[in-house]
Write a protein that holds these residues in place. Structure first.
Motif, short mmCIF file in Angstrom:
data_model
loop_
_atom_site.label_atom_id
_atom_site.label_comp_id
_atom_site.label_asym_id
_atom_site.label_seq_id
_atom_site.Cartn_x
_atom_site.Cartn_y
_atom_site.Cartn_z
N PHE A 115 -64.06 -50.64 14.74
CA PHE A 115 -64.94 -50.25 15.46
C PHE A 115 -64.57 -49.34 16.62
N THR A 116 -63.74 -49.83 17.47
CA THR A 116 -63.06 -49.33 18.64
C THR A 116 -61.89 -48.13 18.31
N GLU A 117 -61.35 -48.42 17.10
CA GLU A 117 -60.35 -47.32 16.82
C GLU A 117 -61.11 -46.04 16.34
N GLY A 118 -62.30 -46.10 15.87
CA GLY A 118 -63.08 -45.05 15.54
C GLY A 118 -63.61 -44.76 14.31
N MET A 119 -63.33 -45.51 13.18
CA MET A 119 -63.79 -45.34 11.84
C MET A 119 -65.25 -45.37 11.85
N SER A 120 -65.93 -44.56 11.37
CA SER A 120 -65.38 -43.52 10.32
C SER A 120 -65.80 -42.18 11.20
N ASP A 121 -65.70 -41.92 12.45
CA ASP A 121 -65.79 -40.73 13.04
C ASP A 121 -64.50 -39.58 12.95
N ARG A 122 -64.43 -39.19 11.58
CA ARG A 122 -63.21 -38.43 11.18
C ARG A 122 -63.23 -36.92 11.78
N LEU A 123 -61.90 -36.79 12.44
CA LEU A 123 -61.57 -35.43 12.81
C LEU A 123 -61.14 -34.61 11.67
N PRO A 124 -61.08 -33.11 11.71
CA PRO A 124 -60.62 -32.36 10.62
C PRO A 124 -59.33 -32.67 10.15
N ASP A 125 -58.30 -33.22 10.94
CA ASP A 125 -57.01 -33.54 10.47
C ASP A 125 -56.90 -34.98 9.92
#
Length: 260
Positions: free
Chosen positions: A17-27
């Motif tokens: 949740f804090t790592e940022g999944m699933s807010d994926r960047l283009p890379d």
């Protein structure tokens, strides 16, 4: 705490949740609410420093063993701690041990920073999470108690209707979409007395109910690509974070990527 306060550093501790999944960047990397919060704080304070020690799949015991001491040693202005939810989703969970480990984490982190931020994590509706909801609510009640004892802030996302909306959740049904992370960042900023950027509680437009066949296709895909592998990891004691390093292991000046 002053309104529109300034902070010089942020350390984020926790799991996916804090790592940022699933807010994926283009890379292909993940951004997430903690990165968004850091980007906002960095615009307000030259030389703002940020570390994100979170790793997907971590249980609270692993967070305490691998992240808490490291975070405490950084002596940041703000530390966020979100953990324990992965434990509640395991087939067997010793809630007494989870509470004890959270005690240990908070007792170590609270004196090391100017402001500790805890969280009642958001929860979507659905049969899988419904089974584990009593454990989740026990966890959140303990978080409230800890916050009261240690002057920590609690960001209550669990009670947010918009974050329970299924459209706020990725296809794996376990992680928020980019919009969900954006709203969490705004909620945490609000708890830190930053000027509101937008109304993160605002509901989504009315949904068009999907057709029965479309729902069945989505359910089959979810079971094949996400649910069954998740169950397999739970039963075998494996984690999606095995062998992974934190994405920002050091407290260093932060410059958001152009896409952020």
């Amino acid at each position: 705490m002053e309104i529109n306060a300034t902070y010089t550093s942020l350390v984020a501790v926790g799991d996916s949740f804090t790592e940022g999944m699933s807010d994926r960047l283009p890379d292909g990397s993940y951004r997430g609410w903690a990165d968004l919060l850091a980007a906002r704080l960095a615009t307000r304070q030259p030389g703002f420093r940020y570390a994100n020690l979170a790793v997907r799949g971590k249980l609270i015991g692993q967070i305490v063993a691998e992240q808490v001491e490291v975070a405490a040693a950084m002596r940041a202005d703000v530390v966020t701690l979100v953990g324990g939810l992965n434990d509640t989703l395991r087939p067997k969970c010793d809630m007494g041990r989870v509470r004890s480990l959270l005690d240990e984490a908070v007792e170590r982190l609270a004196p090391s920073c100017k402001q500790l931020v805890l969280m009642r994590s958001p929860g979507r509706q659905g049969p899988v999470l419904t089974r584990f909801r009593p454990r989740m609510e026990e966890l959140f009640a303990h978080i409230d108690e800890l916050a009261g004892r240690h002057d920590a802030l609690v960001v209550d996302l669990y009670g947010s209707p918009v974050l329970a909306d299924q459209r706020m959740w990725d296809v794996d049904r376990l992680h928020l979409t980019a919009d969900g992370h954006r709203r969490v960042a705004a909620a945490v900023g609000e708890s830190l007395r930053l000027d509101p950027e937008f109304d993160w509680r605002a509901p989504l437009p009315p949904a068009v109910p999907p057709r029965w066949a479309s729902r069945r296709i989505d359910d089959a895909r979810f079971a094949r690509e996400h649910l069954l592998p998740w169950i397999g990891r739970r039963l075998t004691g494996r984690s999606s974070g095995d062998g992974r390093d934190p994405k920002r292991a050091e407290l260093l000046p932060y410059e958001p990527p152009p896409s952020a």
